[in-house]
Design an enzyme around this catalytic site. Structure first.
Site: not given
Ligand code: PGA
Length: 265
Positions: A143, A67, A136
């Site tokens: 995400e 990324d 998370n």
């Protein structure tokens, strides 16, 4: 899933490096998917040391970055490109033509991402994808809510992810990026092997959810439960909340010392 619990980060990193070296011995033109962040740093240090001791040679290894922040060029000190240069690329004999990174300043992001996917395919796919895990549950910058069918693309970052990077950007007097380019979950799942690393007690809760909880887009890393060749390397603190920890340790005892049976061809 192959779950390994090590006494500390150093032992974990050494063993992760051993897994990669073992794969390289079988396939010298290995294709590695590289994650950035704090977690894999010790692993990269161990690989650099192994290179210095001539236990691995990077001259035929190909690498793909997982990324990159949108808007940062590769020379920006907080770009993942800089991170890789500093911690690995400048310290081993990787050839520049074998390094593939997402470009945070790509003009046409969609076509850039498609070309990136095509390059991965052209190289025969990723042999080992190294991953960290966000608090998370994100892997790469996928995400919560990311589709399990997602491909390399632009992703808007959650506030918690931005907060995790805030201090570094603040120190430079810059805004934390709001978006990033990331391999998708489907892209990651196509890697032949996954090496997921997690360290520290702050990761213990999300590690438990990702490995033992339901497979759900609310915890993107839980998609790895579907992958046929996942190696999860945890240090002791990151394994704290695992419900089947005693069983994993029992398995480890029976199979150690381990020869990794990676899917490489
Ligand atoms: P970390 O980041 O290795 O710095 O904890 C992991 C991630 O957010 O994917």
């Amino acid at each position: 899933m192959n779950i390994f619990i090590f006494k500390d980060q150093q032992e974990l990193a050494q063993e992760a490096a051993r897994l990669i070296i073992e794969a390289w011995e079988k396939k010298p033109d290995l294709v590695l998917g590289l994650a950035s962040g704090r977690t894999p740093l010790n692993l990269y240090n161990c690989l650099v040391q192994a290179y210095q001791e001539k236990r691995i040679d990077f001259s035929r290894i190909r690498v793909f970055g997982l990324d990159e922040f949108k808007g940062l060029n590769h020379d920006h000190p907080l770009s993942f490109a800089s991170y890789f240069k500093e911690n690995l690329f400048n310290l081993v004999n990787l050839r520049p033509e074998n390094i593939f990174l997402l470009d945070g300043q790509a003009k046409n992001i969609e076509s850039h991402c498609q070309a990136y996917e095509a390059l991965i395919t052209q190289m025969g796919g990723i042999d080992i994808q190294i991953l960290g895990i966000g608090l998370n549950g994100h892997i790469g910058f996928n995400e919560p809510g990311s589709s399990f069918g997602s491909r390399t693309r632009l992703q808007i970052l959650t506030e918690e992810t931005r907060a995790a990077h805030l201090a570094y950007f603040q120190a430079m007097g810059e805004e934390t990026p709001v978006m990033a380019l990331t391999m998708g979950l489907a892209t990651i799942l196509e890697a032949k092997n996954i090496l997921l690393l997690a360290t520290g007690e702050e990761k213990a809760q999300i590690v438990q959810e990702a490995l033992e909880g339901p497979v759900t887009t609310s915890v993107p890393a839980s998609c790895l439960q579907w992958h046929p060749s996942v190696y999860v390397f945890l240090d002791e603190p990151a394994s704290t909340f695992l419900k089947r920890k005693a069983f994993y340790l029992h398995c480890l005892k029976l199979t150690w010392p381990k020869k990794y049976s990676l899917r490489l061809f």
